[in-house]
Enzyme design. Sequence first.
Site, PDB file in Angstrom:
ATOM      1  N   TYR A  90       0.837  -1.188   0.000  1.00  0.00           N
ATOM      2  CA  TYR A  90       0.000   0.000   0.000  1.00  0.00           C
ATOM      3  C   TYR A  90       0.880   1.249   0.000  1.00  0.00           C
ATOM      4  O   TYR A  90       2.002   1.210  -0.477  1.00  0.00           O
ATOM      5  CB  TYR A  90      -1.022  -0.068   1.169  1.00  0.00           C
ATOM      6  CG  TYR A  90      -2.211   0.752   0.790  1.00  0.00           C
ATOM      7  CD1 TYR A  90      -2.997   0.399  -0.299  1.00  0.00           C
ATOM      8  CD2 TYR A  90      -2.488   1.943   1.437  1.00  0.00           C
ATOM      9  CE1 TYR A  90      -4.028   1.202  -0.728  1.00  0.00           C
ATOM     10  CE2 TYR A  90      -3.540   2.743   1.007  1.00  0.00           C
ATOM     11  CZ  TYR A  90      -4.289   2.366  -0.075  1.00  0.00           C
ATOM     12  OH  TYR A  90      -5.303   3.171  -0.507  1.00  0.00           O
ATOM     13  N   ARG A 109      -8.388  10.818  -7.844  1.00  0.00           N
ATOM     14  CA  ARG A 109      -7.530  11.406  -6.799  1.00  0.00           C
ATOM     15  C   ARG A 109      -6.811  10.277  -6.078  1.00  0.00           C
ATOM     16  O   ARG A 109      -7.168   9.888  -4.983  1.00  0.00           O
ATOM     17  CB  ARG A 109      -8.388  12.236  -5.833  1.00  0.00           C
ATOM     18  CG  ARG A 109      -7.617  13.245  -5.023  1.00  0.00           C
ATOM     19  CD  ARG A 109      -7.842  13.072  -3.535  1.00  0.00           C
ATOM     20  NE  ARG A 109      -7.458  11.743  -3.071  1.00  0.00           N
ATOM     21  CZ  ARG A 109      -7.727  11.240  -1.872  1.00  0.00           C
ATOM     22  NH1 ARG A 109      -8.423  11.924  -1.004  1.00  0.00           N
ATOM     23  NH2 ARG A 109      -7.328  10.033  -1.495  1.00  0.00           N
ATOM     24  N   LYS A 140      -5.848  -2.307  -1.488  1.00  0.00           N
ATOM     25  CA  LYS A 140      -6.775  -2.243  -0.337  1.00  0.00           C
ATOM     26  C   LYS A 140      -7.379  -3.616  -0.070  1.00  0.00           C
ATOM     27  O   LYS A 140      -7.549  -4.021   1.072  1.00  0.00           O
ATOM     28  CB  LYS A 140      -7.889  -1.231  -0.612  1.00  0.00           C
ATOM     29  CG  LYS A 140      -7.468   0.186  -0.285  1.00  0.00           C
ATOM     30  CD  LYS A 140      -8.168   0.714   0.974  1.00  0.00           C
ATOM     31  CE  LYS A 140      -7.317   1.731   1.676  1.00  0.00           C
ATOM     32  NZ  LYS A 140      -7.942   2.992   1.979  1.00  0.00           N
ATOM     33  N   GLU A 164     -13.228   4.506  -3.203  1.00  0.00           N
ATOM     34  CA  GLU A 164     -11.829   4.757  -2.861  1.00  0.00           C
ATOM     35  C   GLU A 164     -11.206   5.759  -3.823  1.00  0.00           C
ATOM     36  O   GLU A 164     -11.280   5.573  -5.044  1.00  0.00           O
ATOM     37  CB  GLU A 164     -11.106   3.409  -2.971  1.00  0.00           C
ATOM     38  CG  GLU A 164      -9.771   3.362  -2.337  1.00  0.00           C
ATOM     39  CD  GLU A 164      -9.823   3.478  -0.824  1.00  0.00           C
ATOM     40  OE1 GLU A 164     -10.697   2.875  -0.193  1.00  0.00           O
ATOM     41  OE2 GLU A 164      -8.968   4.194  -0.293  1.00  0.00           O
ATOM     42  N   ASP A 165     -10.614   6.791  -3.274  1.00  0.00           N
ATOM     43  CA  ASP A 165      -9.846   7.754  -4.067  1.00  0.00           C
ATOM     44  C   ASP A 165     -10.622   8.373  -5.229  1.00  0.00           C
ATOM     45  O   ASP A 165     -10.085   8.553  -6.336  1.00  0.00           O
ATOM     46  CB  ASP A 165      -8.520   7.119  -4.538  1.00  0.00           C
ATOM     47  CG  ASP A 165      -7.515   7.036  -3.391  1.00  0.00           C
ATOM     48  OD1 ASP A 165      -7.873   7.438  -2.259  1.00  0.00           O
ATOM     49  OD2 ASP A 165      -6.384   6.584  -3.602  1.00  0.00           O
ATOM     50  N   ASP A 174     -13.720   5.067   2.603  1.00  0.00           N
ATOM     51  CA  ASP A 174     -12.633   5.025   3.578  1.00  0.00           C
ATOM     52  C   ASP A 174     -11.994   6.402   3.777  1.00  0.00           C
ATOM     53  O   ASP A 174     -11.574   6.736   4.885  1.00  0.00           O
ATOM     54  CB  ASP A 174     -11.576   4.002   3.135  1.00  0.00           C
ATOM     55  CG  ASP A 174     -10.564   3.755   4.227  1.00  0.00           C
ATOM     56  OD1 ASP A 174     -10.988   3.585   5.389  1.00  0.00           O
ATOM     57  OD2 ASP A 174      -9.354   3.749   3.942  1.00  0.00           O
ATOM     58  N   ASP A 175     -11.923   7.186   2.697  1.00  0.00           N
ATOM     59  CA  ASP A 175     -11.267   8.501   2.807  1.00  0.00           C
ATOM     60  C   ASP A 175     -12.042   9.416   3.757  1.00  0.00           C
ATOM     61  O   ASP A 175     -11.455  10.219   4.474  1.00  0.00           O
ATOM     62  CB  ASP A 175     -11.155   9.165   1.433  1.00  0.00           C
ATOM     63  CG  ASP A 175     -10.451   8.252   0.440  1.00  0.00           C
ATOM     64  OD1 ASP A 175      -9.362   7.765   0.769  1.00  0.00           O
ATOM     65  OD2 ASP A 175     -11.023   7.982  -0.639  1.00  0.00           O
ATOM     66  N   ASN A 184      -0.531  13.475   4.109  1.00  0.00           N
ATOM     67  CA  ASN A 184       0.422  12.533   3.511  1.00  0.00           C
ATOM     68  C   ASN A 184       0.842  13.048   2.140  1.00  0.00           C
ATOM     69  O   ASN A 184       0.115  13.835   1.548  1.00  0.00           O
ATOM     70  CB  ASN A 184      -0.263  11.172   3.321  1.00  0.00           C
ATOM     71  CG  ASN A 184      -0.656  10.537   4.629  1.00  0.00           C
ATOM     72  OD1 ASN A 184       0.106  10.510   5.571  1.00  0.00           O
ATOM     73  ND2 ASN A 184      -1.879  10.028   4.683  1.00  0.00           N
TER      74      ASN A 184
HETATM   75  P1  NAD Z   1      -9.384  17.028   0.004  1.00  0.00           P
HETATM   76  O1  NAD Z   1      -8.844  17.498  -1.286  1.00  0.00           O
HETATM   77  O2  NAD Z   1     -10.757  16.470   0.049  1.00  0.00           O
HETATM   78  O3  NAD Z   1      -9.335  18.253   1.067  1.00  0.00           O
HETATM   79  C1  NAD Z   1      -8.291  19.171   1.203  1.00  0.00           C
HETATM   80  C2  NAD Z   1      -8.816  20.419   1.904  1.00  0.00           C
HETATM   81  O4  NAD Z   1      -7.733  21.259   2.232  1.00  0.00           O
HETATM   82  C3  NAD Z   1      -9.778  21.258   1.087  1.00  0.00           C
HETATM   83  O5  NAD Z   1     -10.814  21.726   1.915  1.00  0.00           O
HETATM   84  C4  NAD Z   1      -8.946  22.476   0.676  1.00  0.00           C
HETATM   85  O6  NAD Z   1      -9.732  23.641   0.553  1.00  0.00           O
HETATM   86  C5  NAD Z   1      -8.025  22.599   1.858  1.00  0.00           C
HETATM   87  N1  NAD Z   1      -6.780  23.290   1.535  1.00  0.00           N
HETATM   88  C6  NAD Z   1      -6.011  23.175   0.434  1.00  0.00           C
HETATM   89  N2  NAD Z   1      -4.951  24.008   0.521  1.00  0.00           N
HETATM   90  C7  NAD Z   1      -5.050  24.634   1.709  1.00  0.00           C
HETATM   91  C8  NAD Z   1      -4.262  25.601   2.373  1.00  0.00           C
HETATM   92  N3  NAD Z   1      -3.132  26.083   1.835  1.00  0.00           N
HETATM   93  N4  NAD Z   1      -4.662  26.044   3.584  1.00  0.00           N
HETATM   94  C9  NAD Z   1      -5.788  25.545   4.138  1.00  0.00           C
HETATM   95  N5  NAD Z   1      -6.565  24.625   3.556  1.00  0.00           N
HETATM   96  C10 NAD Z   1      -6.200  24.194   2.356  1.00  0.00           C
HETATM   97  O7  NAD Z   1      -8.336  15.992   0.563  1.00  0.00           O
HETATM   98  P2  NAD Z   1      -8.550  14.908   1.736  1.00  0.00           P
HETATM   99  O8  NAD Z   1      -8.978  13.618   1.163  1.00  0.00           O
HETATM  100  O9  NAD Z   1      -9.387  15.518   2.805  1.00  0.00           O
HETATM  101  O10 NAD Z   1      -7.063  14.707   2.254  1.00  0.00           O
HETATM  102  C11 NAD Z   1      -6.358  15.764   2.869  1.00  0.00           C
HETATM  103  C12 NAD Z   1      -5.048  15.247   3.448  1.00  0.00           C
HETATM  104  O11 NAD Z   1      -5.322  14.338   4.511  1.00  0.00           O
HETATM  105  C13 NAD Z   1      -4.176  14.483   2.444  1.00  0.00           C
HETATM  106  O12 NAD Z   1      -2.835  14.853   2.587  1.00  0.00           O
HETATM  107  C14 NAD Z   1      -4.345  13.049   2.857  1.00  0.00           C
HETATM  108  O13 NAD Z   1      -3.202  12.280   2.574  1.00  0.00           O
HETATM  109  C15 NAD Z   1      -4.560  13.159   4.343  1.00  0.00           C
HETATM  110  N6  NAD Z   1      -5.301  12.013   4.894  1.00  0.00           N
HETATM  111  C16 NAD Z   1      -4.776  11.363   5.977  1.00  0.00           C
HETATM  112  C17 NAD Z   1      -5.430  10.258   6.494  1.00  0.00           C
HETATM  113  C18 NAD Z   1      -4.871   9.558   7.698  1.00  0.00           C
HETATM  114  O14 NAD Z   1      -4.016  10.070   8.340  1.00  0.00           O
HETATM  115  N7  NAD Z   1      -5.362   8.386   8.059  1.00  0.00           N
HETATM  116  C19 NAD Z   1      -6.602   9.801   5.915  1.00  0.00           C
HETATM  117  C20 NAD Z   1      -7.134  10.497   4.823  1.00  0.00           C
HETATM  118  C21 NAD Z   1      -6.465  11.605   4.326  1.00  0.00           C
END
Ligand code: NAD
Length: 519
Positions: A67, A120, A138, A210-211, A233-234, A375
């Site tokens: 993964y 994505r 997954k 997913e994604d 999952d996201d 991430n």
């Molecule tokens: P997403 O694209 O749905 O959301 C991103 C958000 O961040 C949006 O609301 C956007 O407006 C905001 N954003 C972008 N640039 C910004 C900035 N400069 N300042 C403030 N806000 C800003 O993405 P997502 O699926 O929510 O994922 C976001 C992050 O979380 C990714 O890096 C992902 O890898 C991480 N993530 C971690 C876990 C985990 O730790 N288990 C799980 C899921 C996602």
Amino acid sequence: MPITYVVFYLRALLPRSFRHKKVMQNLRQYQVPLQRYMALMDLQERNERLFYKLLIDHVEELLPIVYTPTVGEACQKYGSIFRRPQGLYISLREKGKILEVLKNWPERSIQVIVVTDGERILGLGDLGCQGMGIPVGKLSLYTALGGIRPSACLPVTIDVGTNNENMLKDEFYIGLRQKRTRGQEYAELLHEFMSAVKQNYGEKVLIQFEDFANHNAFELLAKYRNTHLVFNDDIQGTAAVVLAGIVASLKLVGGTLSEHTFLFLGAGEAGTGIAELIALEMSKQTKAPVDECRKRIWLVDSKGLIVSSRMESLQHFKKPWAHEHEPIRTLLDAVKSIRPTVLIGSSGVGKTFTKEVVETMSSFNEKPIILALSNPTSQSECTAEEAYNWSQGRAIFASGSPFDPVQVNGKMHVPGQANNAYIFPGFGLGLVISGAVRVHDDMLLAAAEALANQVREENLDKGMLYPPFSNIRKISARIAANVAAKAYELGLATRLPQPEDLVRYAESCMYSPAYRSFL
Ligand code: NAD
């Protein structure tokens, strides 16, 4: 002589002391992670049982290969490394024939489908049809960590084109060479897929989205959550794993969930998903309306603090978080004004929890809870070392990407990793063993509770908000049991009667890649 010798004529087909350790040694000889990935995929094809035996026995070592992060690189190069198809590719050309296409899959009894449209992929953006590596990866984890039979898993990629110019120009790209189809045609293809799945496999097949890009992810979940057994999952898995970490952290920090104030940087799938589940749990605990509980949770997006004066221009999933407050542009100002006890990074933008932000958090919190979830590692809001050093060792820290332990003032701090793999395999197993027909938010709360309960005193003493990953199959069985119990309680389970001991029942249902002894 056991009868099996006579019947199977197996004697002497293997040397006497062949060990699976040897396969592991071969694997470790590859220095490049992508080569290890390819070797593992070959092994999965050639000897599925051995593949799962290795994955289970060496889960911490092999998870980053099967993964994230290696699977991301594999998706980028999927066309070049492609050897055999590993799932179903349903493209726009299959429109009108999806039911027929499903029947082409050799296995009949499917329990879990992971589906992507590749828009994505992790933090890598639109990889089109080459996103197939994600459902494949997954589902391997569903089997290895959650014990779902490999033959009951079906990876699917919906191919509606890609807007990634590099893919479109790549001679080895495996998908449709066209820009992404959107709007009605996209919705119709997805709807046909969802209907065909239910028609072919029945009500109890779990479909995990997913994604998908966030506009489609929220929409698909909302559209199908009342008619199908769907899970994202996201959004939902992330929410459960983070809530579990927060609940565990309260044992170190004190106070109840609703006595804390939460500030998020990032209001997308992860941020709003986590925020909503925290509000739901607060509401359960205090009996206050969810709307009231949401007021203790604030989100900052790329335009600043989400406040009511921005309501008109906000995407619909951000609207519940638009509270009364003067507009604020920066995270630092939001921290100063909101004075959160918990700071959560989920924007995908690295280095945003600056020294000043962490120091400000530490100025009014004895033990600030800081979760840097973005991430990959390069995008993490801050490193573990920064969080511990800038807070003089007082921060309670967990992250999306793994970090090594850090020593501050003679004390060793072990950062927790909020890895979704803690939750989704056990969650899916719970749905499968209870024969659940719908996912209810209370099941997510049940999963989070089960995970938080498995964090031991000795883990917390080191600052760990999650239990050691090496016990993951036991953890998954407990999560499955709690989720199944909730499904029964809500009348959403169809496997009757309810087993008396759900943990034992979950364990007994788990696929195990043990070799039968014929000698
Ligand atoms: P997403 O694209 O749905 O959301 C991103 C958000 O961040 C949006 O609301 C956007 O407006 C905001 N954003 C972008 N640039 C910004 C900035 N400069 N300042 C403030 N806000 C800003 O993405 P997502 O699926 O929510 O994922 C976001 C992050 O979380 C990714 O890096 C992902 O890898 C991480 N993530 C971690 C876990 C985990 O730790 N288990 C799980 C899921 C996602």
